[in-house]
Design an enzyme around this catalytic site. Sequence first.
Site, mmCIF file in Angstrom:
data_model
loop_
_atom_site.group_PDB
_atom_site.id
_atom_site.type_symbol
_atom_site.label_atom_id
_atom_site.label_comp_id
_atom_site.label_asym_id
_atom_site.label_seq_id
_atom_site.Cartn_x
_atom_site.Cartn_y
_atom_site.Cartn_z
ATOM 1 N N GLU A 1 -10.315 -1.674 5.194
ATOM 2 C CA GLU A 1 -9.183 -1.772 6.110
ATOM 3 C C GLU A 1 -9.637 -1.636 7.552
ATOM 4 O OE1 GLU A 1 -4.671 0.038 6.424
ATOM 5 O OE2 GLU A 1 -6.259 1.318 5.658
ATOM 6 N N SER B 1 0.707 6.483 2.675
ATOM 7 C CA SER B 1 1.351 7.438 3.574
ATOM 8 C C SER B 1 2.590 8.060 2.941
ATOM 9 C CB SER B 1 1.751 6.744 4.879
ATOM 10 O OG SER B 1 0.619 6.232 5.548
ATOM 11 N N SER C 1 4.065 -1.534 3.831
ATOM 12 C CA SER C 1 4.241 -2.901 4.327
ATOM 13 C C SER C 1 4.580 -3.866 3.201
ATOM 14 C CB SER C 1 2.967 -3.371 5.032
ATOM 15 O OG SER C 1 2.639 -2.523 6.113
ATOM 16 N N GLN D 1 0.836 -1.205 0.000
ATOM 17 C CA GLN D 1 0.000 0.000 0.000
ATOM 18 C C GLN D 1 0.866 1.248 0.000
ATOM 19 O OE1 GLN D 1 -2.346 1.549 3.538
ATOM 20 N NE2 GLN D 1 -4.039 0.737 2.325
ATOM 21 N N GLY D 2 0.757 2.074 -1.037
ATOM 22 C CA GLY D 2 1.502 3.318 -1.148
ATOM 23 C C GLY D 2 0.603 4.508 -0.881
#
Length: 376
Positions: A239, A124, A156, A121-122
């Site tokens: 999420e 933040s 992550s 996941q990109g």
Amino acid sequence: MDLSYTPEEEEFRARLREWLAKALPGLPPKPDPEDWPGRRAYDLGWQRTLYDAGYADVHWDASPTTRLIFLEETEKAGAPYVGANFVGLLHAGPTIATEGTEEQRARWLTPILRGDEVWCQGFSEPDAGSDLAALRTRAWRDGDHYVVSGSKIWTSHAEVADWCELLVRTDPAAPRHRGITWLAMPMDAPGVTVRPLRTLAGSAEFAEVFLDEVRVPVANRVGAENDGWRVTMVTLSFERGTAFVGEVVACRRVLGDLARVAYRNGAWDDPELRRRLGRLNAEFRALWRLTQWNVSEAEGRGVPGVGGSVFKLRYSHARQELYDAAAAVLGPDALDLDRPWVLDRLSSLSYTIAAGTSQIQRNIVAERILGLPKGR
């Protein structure tokens, strides 16, 4: 609201329990926690086992209640966690299933379910803090591609991922929430650099990701250009709404184990500790009921609602309180990193930040559930 299970759902539970009892003894040994290629292979192998047995599709094609039963029973049985698959299975996959085109669903969903590809996941960014809409990673159109430059953090499993669900700013002149686009970026594209980050617990499951004029096909855009914030809210609803279900079950199991250890080592004689454990038992029972409520709501909506923010807010703090209680039970052994629950206590500190900080969750609850005005 009826929170009971139907006869068909209970039949699914019994069938799943029987299959788990047969499948789990044949699993290979777990790899070393720091062997990320090994962990990737282990996690993908378990996902392929689920796929071959007909259970992989519970994440998208089954009802939310069936998904809840699946997560509850696999956790109770001690089955492997989704591990490196968690972004693909719990975030990106459901988003593509909900918002993607027919071609996108055909391209990405089966490889995720079959255990062929890992996602990260990109979202933040280093300078955005908890304000996701302040992202500055740019993407501009060049024919049939977007050219992307910027950086992401807390990504992550980026070092073993094949794809990244990426948020970029495609219209810097638009209001912050309106100039964002959701892209699926191949991690092997030229210009992608991954730099692992080591956590307080000593692990390196996070990474910084640097993007230097990375070319991403326009066909990889999920949703319309500049409509990425709305698509992101779909991602975050999954999420926060259902991704932590298995962890609630795990925490309830840990609580029972804590009580037994406390009884054996004499910590149970402390009335304050008994009160803490009793209150936590009530807390996690209430969180499980809230999970059932959120899942029941998702049956009608298709995606989890804002109740997921209530759950995520309270669960994050309850998990920290649980492992603080574990430290009280362990006494001086709480400083021994090789003892059970010690590393869990360190990792629990991140839960009030990950998947949206507690401050952001309080704003969501105040504005979208309670109807309070926005602060100035």
